[in-house]
Design a protein around this motif. Structure first.
Motif, short mmCIF file in Angstrom:
data_model
loop_
_atom_site.label_atom_id
_atom_site.label_comp_id
_atom_site.label_asym_id
_atom_site.label_seq_id
_atom_site.Cartn_x
_atom_site.Cartn_y
_atom_site.Cartn_z
N SER A 1 -5.56 2.59 -2.54
CA SER A 1 -5.81 1.38 -3.33
C SER A 1 -7.30 1.16 -3.57
N LEU A 2 -8.15 1.71 -2.69
CA LEU A 2 -9.60 1.54 -2.84
C LEU A 2 -10.13 2.34 -4.03
N GLU A 3 -9.40 3.37 -4.43
CA GLU A 3 -9.84 4.21 -5.53
C GLU A 3 -9.83 3.47 -6.87
N ASN B 1 -6.48 -6.47 -5.20
CA ASN B 1 -5.41 -5.49 -5.26
C ASN B 1 -4.25 -6.17 -6.00
N PRO B 2 -3.85 -5.70 -7.19
CA PRO B 2 -2.79 -6.37 -7.96
C PRO B 2 -1.49 -6.55 -7.19
N TYR C 1 -7.90 -3.82 4.05
CA TYR C 1 -8.61 -2.58 3.71
C TYR C 1 -9.69 -2.82 2.65
N GLU C 2 -9.36 -3.62 1.64
CA GLU C 2 -10.35 -3.92 0.60
C GLU C 2 -11.51 -4.73 1.18
N TYR D 1 0.85 -1.19 0.00
CA TYR D 1 0.00 0.00 0.00
C TYR D 1 0.88 1.24 0.00
N SER D 2 0.28 2.37 -0.30
CA SER D 2 1.02 3.62 -0.34
C SER D 2 1.64 3.95 1.02
N LYS D 3 2.83 4.55 0.98
CA LYS D 3 3.49 5.01 2.21
C LYS D 3 2.84 6.29 2.73
N TYR D 4 2.02 6.90 1.90
CA TYR D 4 1.41 8.18 2.26
C TYR D 4 -0.08 8.04 2.58
#
Length: 528
Positions: A36-38, A123-124, A58-59, A28-31
């Motif tokens: 990822s849900l977008e 999530n790929p 999260y998904e 997942y993003s560090k920020y």
């Protein structure tokens, strides 16, 4: 595999994984981990969902909180599940009562999965943790949706031929999906999610062959380049693959060495596309008496071997190359190279000449020297033609700028190349020495573009076309110049040969003709 939890910039947890090969990356993003849900498709409240991979949940949380139905989650093992269960911050992500988890091969016994009401999301990044496993899951899930005849084909990107092949497959009612080259893991997942009837590449690929074996999807390749070293591997001979090769001599060589799934298929042309490009640019000012279009590839021998050889060894090789120059009908270098020469070159240059399971080091050296001969031949012919009275142009990569003042730059294959071929009164083809019987793409492109072709001789010239009717064959460098001067001065004959060559190609040698041959074999093998 190790999992490291970290605090992202927005305060949520993210994670970095380190795989067995020491490769590490963030799932997942560090920020902003929820970014990822977008990328997820629109969630429909009245649907049941199947989620591949747990990740940090999260998904799973997002889907389970926004639907009325159930959520089934499939993962390779319990590693992420156990991590979340032990973390109070993440635990709510997988605590909804409508979630069910399946690990390993448990999904195969979960018969309700064969209900088309399930929407599949993932999530790929998570799938890349265990690509082979998730690829098999996707294949299993998508197979249930293929109720009718599967007519989907995946075609891998290629810089020249693949668009023409794609159009030809479409004309045979196939749904075509073109993929760019990327890592084996990503391709495995993409192809399994598409679940095509077969995979198609220009030139044989070991990566696609392995994916074909893993997913049990037929693999078709069409090799149009020489040398293509991957062909000379035992991996090529697999039950679910068929490999077409433009040079019949290579087909015979591989068959003699036990390969059972190789077939001869010459290259083709696309006159419809070529002529459409020419008509679209009919106001363009471009006119040459003679042109040559082709790259000048500086050989491995020139770059990595010759600088380190003794004078004596260079003389041996130069004599061998000169013998080849005097013999225009066969690739004699192959029969002249021996183990002693291989050893001598390796000792002096420290360049390893390594063959393959179906290719000896002597044959590998023959290809290396054949490339050197073709390089010298192209330079010699170009420099000879630029001294003549007629206008002459060379198109290709910028290596040409070191050897000729007539270099005109690179001709884009789709936008400029057809125009050069059409507006040149005479196009030169130099089939490389080590191509024993086949013809390069240039031959078919010239005829597709209603261009006049003057070519050196190969067996397939006489199998596919007629010398003097569809094109003209030259014997040697002197004959080349004489033929150019003759046809520049005999316009009516030249124009008639152009019309004949274009008609022959249109009737017998388009991509539509070649693709029909491929499809015939697929049907014979009951693969489609």
């Amino acid at each position: 595999m190790e999992i490291f939890l970290e605090r992202a910039k927005d305060g949520l947890l993210t994670c970095k994984v380190q795989k067995e090969n020491n490769r590490s990356y963030y799932l997942y993003s560090k920020y902003k981990p929820l970014r990822s849900l977008e990328t997820l498709p629109e969630i429909k409240k009245d649907k049941d969902y199947l989620i591949l991979g747990i990740g940090l949940g999260y998904e799973i949380a997002y889907v389970s909180e926004n639907i009325w139905g159930k959520v089934v989650v499939i993962d390779y093992n319990r590693q992420f599940y156990n991590l979340i269960k032990e973390n109070n911050e993440l635990k709510p992500n997988i605590s909804n009562g409508n979630i069910e988890f399946l690990f390993g091969d448990e999904y195969m016994n979960y018969l309700s999965l064969r209900n088309d009401n399930f929407e599949i999301i993932y999530n790929p990044q998570i799938l890349e943790l265990h690509p082979a496993f998730f690829a098999k899951v996707l294949m299993y899930l998508h197979s249930k949706k293929k109720s009718c005849k599967n007519k989907t084909v995946v075609l891998m990107e290629h810089n020249a031929l693949i668009e023409d092949c794609l159009d030809a497959f479409k004309k045979e009612s196939f749904q075509c999906i073109k993929l760019d080259w990327t890592t084996k893991e990503k391709l495995l997942l993409k192809i399994s999610n598409i679940h095509p009837a077969f995979i198609f590449t220009i030139n044989y690929s070991e990566i696609i062959a392995e994916i074909s074996e893993t997913l049990q999807i037929p693999y078709i390749s069409w090799t149009v380049d020489t040398p293509s070293y991957p062909l000379y591997s035992l991996k090529i001979d697999t039950p679910l693959s068929a490999h077409f090769i433009y040079d019949e001599a290579i087909v015979h060589t591989l068959q003699k060495r036990g390969v059972t799934n190789v077939y001869y298929l010459p290259v083709a042309g696309n006159p419809e596309r070529m002529m459409a490009t020419i008509r679209k640019n009919n106001n363009l000012q471009m006119q040459y008496d003679v042109s040559f279009t082709g790259n000048l590839t500086i050989s491995e021998y020139t770059q990595k071997i010759e600088p380190y050889l003794s004078v004596e060894t260079k003389e041996i090789i130069n004599k061998l190359l000169e013998e080849q120059e005097q013999n225009k009908t066969e690739f004699i270098i192959r029969s002249k190279v021996n183990n002693e020469l291989v050893y001598r070159i390796q000792e002096e240059s420290r360049y390893n000449i390594i063959g393959n399971e179906l290719l000896t080091p002597e044959e590998k050296l023959a290809f290396l020297l054949g490339r050197e001969h073709s390089q010298r031949e192209r330079i010699r012919v170009v420099q000879q033609l630029e001294k003549q009275r007629f206008s002459f142009a060379v198109f290709g990569n910028d290596s040409w700028s070191m050897f000729t003042k007539n270099y005109q730059g690179y001709a884009d294959y789709y936008k400029v190349y057809p125009l050069v071929l059409h507006h040149s009164k005479i196009n030169i083809n130099l089939t490389r020495t080590f191509v024993e019987t086949g013809l390069p793409l240039r031959v078919f492109d010239v005829l597709s573009s209603k261009g006049f072709l003057l070519t050196n001789d190969k067996q397939d010239i006489h199998r596919l076309f007629k010398d003097g009717r569809d094109l003209v064959v030259f014997r040697d460098s002197q004959d080349l110049v004489e033929q150019i001067e003759y046809y520049l001065n005999h316009e009516e004959q030249r124009l008639q040969i152009i019309e004949n060559g274009h008609e022959t190609l249109h009737k017998y040698h388009t991509y539509n003709h070649r693709v029909k041959k491929i499809i015939d074999l697929l049907r014979t093998k009951n693969w489609i």
